[in-house]
Design an enzyme around this catalytic site. Structure first.
Site, PDB file in Angstrom:
ATOM      1  CB  SER A  19       1.813  -3.902   9.537  1.00 19.94           C
ATOM      2  OG  SER A  19       0.499  -4.217   9.054  1.00 19.94           O
ATOM      3  CG  HIS A  70      -1.898 -12.927   5.777  1.00 16.80           C
ATOM      4  ND1 HIS A  70      -1.661 -11.583   5.725  1.00 16.80           N
ATOM      5  CD2 HIS A  70      -3.000 -13.061   6.556  1.00 16.80           C
ATOM      6  CE1 HIS A  70      -2.579 -10.919   6.422  1.00 16.80           C
ATOM      7  NE2 HIS A  70      -3.401 -11.802   6.957  1.00 16.80           N
ATOM      8  CG  ASP A 115       8.961 -12.219   2.903  1.00 20.45           C
ATOM      9  OD1 ASP A 115       8.835 -10.979   2.888  1.00 20.45           O
ATOM     10  OD2 ASP A 115       9.194 -12.872   3.935  1.00 20.45           O
ATOM     11  CB  CYS A 138      -3.642 -30.668  -3.288  1.00 20.38           C
ATOM     12  SG  CYS A 138      -5.258 -31.270  -3.816  1.00 20.38           S
ATOM     13  CB  CYS A 165      -3.589 -32.467  -6.695  1.00 26.56           C
ATOM     14  SG  CYS A 165      -2.907 -33.598  -5.464  1.00 26.56           S
ATOM     15  NE  ARG A 202      -3.778  -2.495   1.987  1.00 26.29           N
ATOM     16  CZ  ARG A 202      -3.407  -3.763   2.205  1.00 26.29           C
ATOM     17  NH1 ARG A 202      -2.190  -4.010   2.704  1.00 26.29           N
ATOM     18  NH2 ARG A 202      -4.192  -4.787   1.926  1.00 26.29           N
ATOM     19  CB  CYS A 223      -6.497 -36.112  -5.322  1.00 28.24           C
ATOM     20  SG  CYS A 223      -6.551 -34.329  -5.048  1.00 28.24           S
TER      21      CYS A 223
HETATM   22  N1  APR Z   1      10.544   0.769   7.320  1.00 24.47           N
HETATM   23  C1  APR Z   1       9.394   1.096   7.998  1.00 24.47           C
HETATM   24  N2  APR Z   1       8.162   1.037   7.441  1.00 24.47           N
HETATM   25  C2  APR Z   1       8.088   0.649   6.146  1.00 24.47           C
HETATM   26  C3  APR Z   1       9.216   0.318   5.368  1.00 24.47           C
HETATM   27  C4  APR Z   1      10.486   0.384   6.008  1.00 24.47           C
HETATM   28  N3  APR Z   1      11.630   0.066   5.369  1.00 24.47           N
HETATM   29  N4  APR Z   1       8.800  -0.013   4.119  1.00 24.47           N
HETATM   30  C5  APR Z   1       7.462   0.122   4.106  1.00 24.47           C
HETATM   31  N5  APR Z   1       7.033   0.513   5.322  1.00 24.47           N
HETATM   32  C6  APR Z   1       5.645   0.690   5.777  1.00 24.47           C
HETATM   33  C7  APR Z   1       4.754   1.414   4.807  1.00 24.47           C
HETATM   34  O1  APR Z   1       4.730   2.797   5.134  1.00 24.47           O
HETATM   35  C8  APR Z   1       3.384   0.751   5.028  1.00 24.47           C
HETATM   36  O2  APR Z   1       2.571   1.515   5.907  1.00 24.47           O
HETATM   37  O3  APR Z   1       5.114  -0.629   5.868  1.00 24.47           O
HETATM   38  C9  APR Z   1       3.701  -0.587   5.678  1.00 24.47           C
HETATM   39  C10 APR Z   1       3.313  -1.773   4.809  1.00 24.47           C
HETATM   40  O4  APR Z   1       1.906  -1.774   4.734  1.00 24.47           O
HETATM   41  P1  APR Z   1       1.182  -2.687   3.626  1.00 24.47           P
HETATM   42  O5  APR Z   1       1.851  -2.463   2.301  1.00 24.47           O
HETATM   43  O6  APR Z   1      -0.282  -2.439   3.755  1.00 24.47           O
HETATM   44  O7  APR Z   1       1.532  -4.173   4.048  1.00 24.47           O
HETATM   45  P2  APR Z   1       0.864  -5.032   5.207  1.00 24.47           P
HETATM   46  O8  APR Z   1       0.414  -4.161   6.330  1.00 24.47           O
HETATM   47  O9  APR Z   1       1.803  -6.122   5.513  1.00 24.47           O
HETATM   48  O10 APR Z   1      -0.428  -5.647   4.474  1.00 24.47           O
HETATM   49  C11 APR Z   1      -1.181  -6.588   5.195  1.00 24.47           C
HETATM   50  O11 APR Z   1      -2.457  -7.052   3.207  1.00 24.47           O
HETATM   51  O12 APR Z   1      -2.520  -7.436   0.960  1.00 24.47           O
HETATM   52  C12 APR Z   1      -2.559  -8.041   2.179  1.00 24.47           C
HETATM   53  O13 APR Z   1      -1.946 -10.234   2.642  1.00 24.47           O
HETATM   54  C13 APR Z   1      -1.406  -8.983   2.343  1.00 24.47           C
HETATM   55  O14 APR Z   1      -0.184  -9.491   4.351  1.00 24.47           O
HETATM   56  C14 APR Z   1      -0.651  -8.438   3.540  1.00 24.47           C
HETATM   57  C15 APR Z   1      -1.712  -7.629   4.258  1.00 24.47           C
HETATM   58 ZN    ZN Z   2      -4.699 -33.534  -4.010  1.00 25.73          ZN
END
Ligand code: APR
Ligand code: ZN
Length: 250
Positions: free
Chosen positions: A196, A122, A105, A130, A155, A37, A158
């Site tokens: 996050s 996640h 990852d 499968c 798969c 995002r 199956c």
């Molecule tokens: N240091 C600090 N903050 C960082 C850095 C960094 N080097 N790089 C990115 N960020 C911050 C960004 O500002 C952002 O707010 O990390 C945050 C990542 O947010 P998202 O891209 O929304 O990722 P995440 O919160 O992991 O998304 C949650 O959404 O799409 C689904 O399943 C997917 O697990 C994921 C979930």
């Molecule tokens: Zn199977």
């Protein structure tokens, strides 16, 4: 970077008896993996494929596999960065008991944290499963066949639908991992969010659960999050720099 914030985070870690680290895509951007995002993030380039869409059409499954095999998500070949290694040192020191991650990852495992200390909410993108019988499938084998025959993976045991072992939007959360993450959030005295945006639930519910259960809450994230007001300490800084700055002088 504010020196007193670093000192405050170091002090919180020193006094903690049982800390939990909660990571999102922001911990892996310094490994070259785009987050979702931030401006230019994955969801600005493509729409997520929901679980229902994946099940509903072979064409959508083809699109999903092309994303996986093209490496467009940036996971292939990525290595743990300074942030991952600093977290691994906190686990090795016994400071952090559990790493709850939204990431798929595999970089926390590759940084040397024992698998039993990691909770993947996640799933994991480094292999496939499968959906009918649960059999694990290795990506290089599926990729070779997909590129060779153009057939989407089924798969080998199956004939069921095979999917990357990640949890897609609309897919149910892994029950055991959710239970473990709840127990870890309830039982810790310090909960540290690293990278996050805290917008995807139920994962984003754990920081506030920990706070409600008496833990100190720290958020290290470049951008502000909706949960910043509830945190005891917020650092809008880069994770790698912060986690290396807090380390005691070797
Ligand atoms: N240091 C600090 N903050 C960082 C850095 C960094 N080097 N790089 C990115 N960020 C911050 C960004 O500002 C952002 O707010 O990390 C945050 C990542 O947010 P998202 O891209 O929304 O990722 P995440 O919160 O992991 O998304 C949650 O959404 O799409 C689904 O399943 C997917 O697990 C994921 C979930
Ligand atoms: Zn199977």
């Amino acid at each position: 970077m504010q020196r007193d914030d670093i000192a405050a985070l170091r002090a919180l870690l020193e006094e903690s008896q049982n800390a939990v680290v909660f990571t999102g895509a922001g911990v892996s951007t310094e490994s070259g993996i785009p987050d979702f995002r931030s401006p230019g993030g994955v969801w600005s380039k493509m729409k997520p494929i929901t679980y229902q869409e994946f099940l509903a059409s072979a064409e959508t499954r083809r699109e999903a596999w092309e994303r996986t095999f093209s490496g467009v998500m940036g996971w292939t070949g990525a290595k743990p960065n300074a942030g991952h290694h600093a977290i691994a040192r906190l686990v090795a020191r016994g400071k952090v008991s559990t790493v709850i991650t939204q990431n798929v990852d595999n970089l926390h495992q590759e940084s040397g944290i024992p698998a039993e200390r990691i909770i993947e909410l996640h799933g994991n993108a480094s292999y496939a499963k499968c959906l009918d019988c649960g059999l694990r499938h290795e990506l290089p084998v599926l990729k070779q066949s997909f590129l060779g025959t153009g057939e989407i993976p089924v798969c080998r045991a199956c004939g069921g639908i095979v999917k990357s072992a990640t949890v897609s939007f609309g897919q149910s959360m892994p029950e055991a991992e959710m239970r473990r993450a709840e127990a870890a959030s309830r039982g810790c005295d310090l909960f540290i969010v690293l990278g996050s945006s805290l917008v995807v639930f139920p994962a984003a519910g754990f920081p506030l659960l920990a706070k409600r259960c008496g833990a100190k809450l720290v958020i290290v994230n470049r951008e502000p999050t909706e949960q910043d007001p509830f945190a005891d300490l917020v650092l809008h800084e880069s994770i790698g720099a912060v986690l290396t700055a807090i380390e005691p002088l070797q």
